[in-house]
Design a protein around this motif. Sequence first.
Motif, PDB file in Angstrom:
ATOM      1  N   MET A 136      -0.241   4.597  -9.256  1.00  0.00           N
ATOM      2  CA  MET A 136      -1.065   5.517  -8.486  1.00  0.00           C
ATOM      3  C   MET A 136      -0.247   6.621  -7.815  1.00  0.00           C
ATOM      4  O   MET A 136      -0.763   7.681  -7.527  1.00  0.00           O
ATOM      5  N   PHE A 137       1.022   6.347  -7.499  1.00  0.00           N
ATOM      6  CA  PHE A 137       1.796   7.312  -6.726  1.00  0.00           C
ATOM      7  C   PHE A 137       3.029   7.840  -7.450  1.00  0.00           C
ATOM      8  O   PHE A 137       3.620   8.813  -7.012  1.00  0.00           O
TER       9      PHE A 137
ATOM     10  N   ASP B 103       4.820   6.804   2.233  1.00  0.00           N
ATOM     11  CA  ASP B 103       4.962   5.567   2.998  1.00  0.00           C
ATOM     12  C   ASP B 103       4.581   4.418   2.072  1.00  0.00           C
ATOM     13  O   ASP B 103       3.542   4.471   1.425  1.00  0.00           O
TER      14      ASP B 103
ATOM     15  N   GLU C 221       0.925  -1.348  -9.296  1.00  0.00           N
ATOM     16  CA  GLU C 221      -0.200  -0.516  -8.878  1.00  0.00           C
ATOM     17  C   GLU C 221       0.298   0.723  -8.138  1.00  0.00           C
ATOM     18  O   GLU C 221      -0.164   1.839  -8.385  1.00  0.00           O
TER      19      GLU C 221
ATOM     20  N   VAL D 278       0.848  -1.184   0.000  1.00  0.00           N
ATOM     21  CA  VAL D 278       0.000   0.000   0.000  1.00  0.00           C
ATOM     22  C   VAL D 278       0.882   1.231   0.000  1.00  0.00           C
ATOM     23  O   VAL D 278       1.851   1.307   0.741  1.00  0.00           O
ATOM     24  N   GLY D 279       0.552   2.189  -0.811  1.00  0.00           N
ATOM     25  CA  GLY D 279       1.251   3.467  -0.773  1.00  0.00           C
ATOM     26  C   GLY D 279       0.420   4.506  -0.060  1.00  0.00           C
ATOM     27  O   GLY D 279      -0.807   4.453  -0.091  1.00  0.00           O
ATOM     28  N   ILE D 280       1.076   5.421   0.624  1.00  0.00           N
ATOM     29  CA  ILE D 280       0.381   6.538   1.270  1.00  0.00           C
ATOM     30  C   ILE D 280       1.189   7.790   0.961  1.00  0.00           C
ATOM     31  O   ILE D 280       2.416   7.770   1.039  1.00  0.00           O
ATOM     32  N   ASP D 281       0.507   8.868   0.626  1.00  0.00           N
ATOM     33  CA  ASP D 281       1.191  10.100   0.250  1.00  0.00           C
ATOM     34  C   ASP D 281       1.078  11.114   1.377  1.00  0.00           C
ATOM     35  O   ASP D 281      -0.018  11.407   1.848  1.00  0.00           O
ATOM     36  N   TYR D 282       2.213  11.627   1.849  1.00  0.00           N
ATOM     37  CA  TYR D 282       2.223  12.725   2.813  1.00  0.00           C
ATOM     38  C   TYR D 282       2.887  13.924   2.148  1.00  0.00           C
ATOM     39  O   TYR D 282       3.369  13.828   1.027  1.00  0.00           O
TER      40      TYR D 282
ATOM     41  N   PHE E  84      -3.050  15.829  -6.705  1.00  0.00           N
ATOM     42  CA  PHE E  84      -3.419  15.472  -8.075  1.00  0.00           C
ATOM     43  C   PHE E  84      -4.634  16.275  -8.531  1.00  0.00           C
ATOM     44  O   PHE E  84      -5.596  16.451  -7.783  1.00  0.00           O
TER      45      PHE E  84
ATOM     46  N   ILE F 154      -0.698   0.166 -14.737  1.00  0.00           N
ATOM     47  CA  ILE F 154      -1.516  -1.051 -14.708  1.00  0.00           C
ATOM     48  C   ILE F 154      -2.997  -0.740 -14.890  1.00  0.00           C
ATOM     49  O   ILE F 154      -3.685  -1.419 -15.637  1.00  0.00           O
TER      50      ILE F 154
ATOM     51  N   PRO G 226      -2.737   9.640  -9.743  1.00  0.00           N
ATOM     52  CA  PRO G 226      -3.995  10.064  -9.127  1.00  0.00           C
ATOM     53  C   PRO G 226      -4.052  10.016  -7.611  1.00  0.00           C
ATOM     54  O   PRO G 226      -4.751  10.825  -7.023  1.00  0.00           O
ATOM     55  N   LEU G 227      -3.369   9.099  -6.961  1.00  0.00           N
ATOM     56  CA  LEU G 227      -3.569   9.015  -5.516  1.00  0.00           C
ATOM     57  C   LEU G 227      -2.666   9.960  -4.731  1.00  0.00           C
ATOM     58  O   LEU G 227      -2.688   9.956  -3.513  1.00  0.00           O
ATOM     59  N   ARG G 228      -1.868  10.762  -5.418  1.00  0.00           N
ATOM     60  CA  ARG G 228      -1.166  11.829  -4.701  1.00  0.00           C
ATOM     61  C   ARG G 228      -2.183  12.869  -4.277  1.00  0.00           C
ATOM     62  O   ARG G 228      -3.172  13.109  -4.963  1.00  0.00           O
ATOM     63  N   LYS G 229      -1.891  13.517  -3.153  1.00  0.00           N
ATOM     64  CA  LYS G 229      -2.899  14.428  -2.606  1.00  0.00           C
ATOM     65  C   LYS G 229      -3.073  15.664  -3.469  1.00  0.00           C
ATOM     66  O   LYS G 229      -4.126  16.275  -3.473  1.00  0.00           O
TER      67      LYS G 229
END
Lengths: 419, 379
Positions: free
Chosen positions: A380-381, A321, A376, A312-316, A409, A394, A404-407
């Motif tokens: 997304m990140f 992360d 993935e 899982v990726g998380i964007d700060y 975006f 993908i 897209p999943l960057r904050k």
Amino acid sequence: MGIINLAPKILDPIPGGKYVVNAIDYVVNWARANSIWPLTYGTSCCAIEMMSSSMARYDIARFGSEVFRSSPRQADLFILAGTITRRMAPAIQMLWEQIPGPKYAIAMGACTISGGPFIYDNYSVVRGAQNLIPVDVFVPGCPPRPEALFHGLLTLREKILKETCRNPWQVGEPKDVSTMDRYREAAKTWAALEEMKDEEMAEARAKFKEENPDYKSSFKPIRIKKEDFPEVERVPFKRMGLTQSDIYAKLKEKFPAVTVHTHSEDPVEDVVAAMPADRPLEVMVTPEDYLPMVEFIKDEACLKMDYLIDIVGIDYDDHFDVVSQFRSMEHGHKLFLCLQLKKDFSIPEEQRATALLAHAPSISHLYPAAEFKEREVYDMFGIDFVGHPDQRRIFLDDDFVGYPLRKDFTHPEMIRRPV
Amino acid sequence: MTGMLPPGFRIQRETNTEEFFINMGPQHPSTHGALRLALRMDGETIVELVPHFGYIHRGMEKQAESMSYLQYIALSDRQDYLTAIQNNLGVVIALEKGMNIGVPEKAEYIRVMLQELGRIASHLVFFACFGGDLGGQTCLLYGFKEREMIHDILEEVTGSRLTTNFFRPGGSRYDVPDTFIPRVKAFLDHMDGTMKDYERFLSKNIIVLERSKGIGILSKEDAIAYGCSGPVLRASGVNFDVRRANPYSIYDSFDFEVPVTYNGDCYDRYTVRIAEIHESMKILRQCIDRFPTEGPWRSKEKPVRLPVGRYYSEIETAKGLYATYVVAATTGEKPYRIHTRGPSFPHIAALNKMVQGHKISDLVTILATLDPVIPEIDR
Ligand code: SF4
């Protein structure tokens, strides 16, 4: 139907010929309306209700549509069941072009009408099938019940029965895809109308008050008594395998740099020991330690993390992360490795949105499952996995701009949720 | 040949025969949705398969960041719509861990019963599609017939046939009606008879045996390495079921078996699922016997606000391991990030391993026994 379409031209001038043309219409429409063969097409949830409607309980055969054709060349009806994404849109237009006329389209479900649940904050869903192909009947619902689909089918039947060879069925052209944001225009018009209505209502209310100064509403709100429920203590689920403290001690012994993210002042060991039994241990890893640690937990006999659950990726603001979740099939314990990657701010600001901002080691040679999961995260990140054998987008098209999943975006087609 | 390879293919071996590429999907009746498979063929034999995803990528995770936690439960219905009621539970358990609230006994029983009904419904769709993909249209009709009975029960309880959106932290949206238990009982009694019919249809059918035995073998090591779960993993000889391995809800108080077979081929995946229907019925019977008629059906209602932290839950849906990972960066009603791990994604990743050396018609069988749901892969 070329010859039949000539019939009015030849027969109408002849005395009594009108009746013959009417008779031809009647027969042709009767045949068309009673055997509308749909195309087997479905992308998501609505397709299941479409299938249900063709099965024994609902039996679409009652309306002459039981023959679901797998090839568009044998179908008359395009039931658009399920969400339409931008990536699928060209395929849909191609299918529509492949169906020979006369052909009809039913848009089934909220998604194909307006985007449905995916209307806001969405970069990939087409807001309505009418942006792509000409639609005859819209069936609302999420998903519509089979009965609703039948109602749509019967409505279409009525439409077909009104056709005549004096004004023959025309090929509806696929729409120009550049008009996709038609919805936004409509929303603006709608908002303007609403405003006007509000003003009118306010005026009417003021006028009414002037005319009847001592009017009192007889409306009284009813209060429903809410049931009282007790507080229930949560019991953590049973733990399997090693405790969190044991795993942490094992890792600490080998890699002194590991820590656990915590907000309290207590020593890390106490924090780990106080974790509820069903909470997986999540440790912070430095990029240098990451690959050796994955190898260690995979091979160490008492850990034996042989199963990769997910990555899982998380964007700060200033870092990503990447959380790799492992589990041991044999023992049943889980371990999450949280890899912190600083964003590369040496890239000029205007290029950051489309640049790969961080690099991480790939673990796909250890866990084959990681290959797709890392793709993935990359998609997304925009995190580069060094050593990945096949790093491509993908879920999105290759020419998609941004991650897209960057904050931060943004996408020109995205509509913000109003609340 | 090297310069002409389409994206995704890697050079595997020196070949002398003329190879060619076939595109299957995204609109194909037996890919179970919008999945595109690119095949490298040698004559009629598949040499390599590359799946292309994203034709139904709906950006749910991005959307979730601007939604409240409760709204996300409704989105989880639309991921794997065949097991919508189970997905709801997966999200709700993660929220309960964050809010630290418990669930009263009656609510747990409601949960378990609906879970098992959902499992049977999903496996019936598998039965229908498996038969249908092998050319037996009769199975399609039969599988959906019993499924409608479950839908009736679900509709009575949750108000919706497919997208249920039913569970809430601390319990569920409503209490079950009085007719719930008698209806489930009637369904089980009916199902006992029909299961015999079903097994007579396919289990000993010579066409099914010929087309599924020894086809699409997935070894135990590969199944674990690719992250397969659920019936696909159990058919390869791994005894892993989250209900047993990490019991959630009250699953540890029931007496049921985890069916495991050891060949890892299509027929085993079929038998595992049929056996699971029997086990689910067993659990439902025990639930009916012990169902508490009195007592609260949910705990005290609280606003759904999660403290800062990361919460993880995993459950066993009909397809396999369904995990939800919630990141709350600020205490509030909105998530910072929600990620879902669906069971079908790894199965399609492992597909290349299974189809090599088989024919295209076998690919259809293999795909049917993986029972993938594409919107759950793409999300
Ligand atoms: S309208 Fe609802 S049920 Fe139908 S495809 Fe869209 S989300 Fe799924």
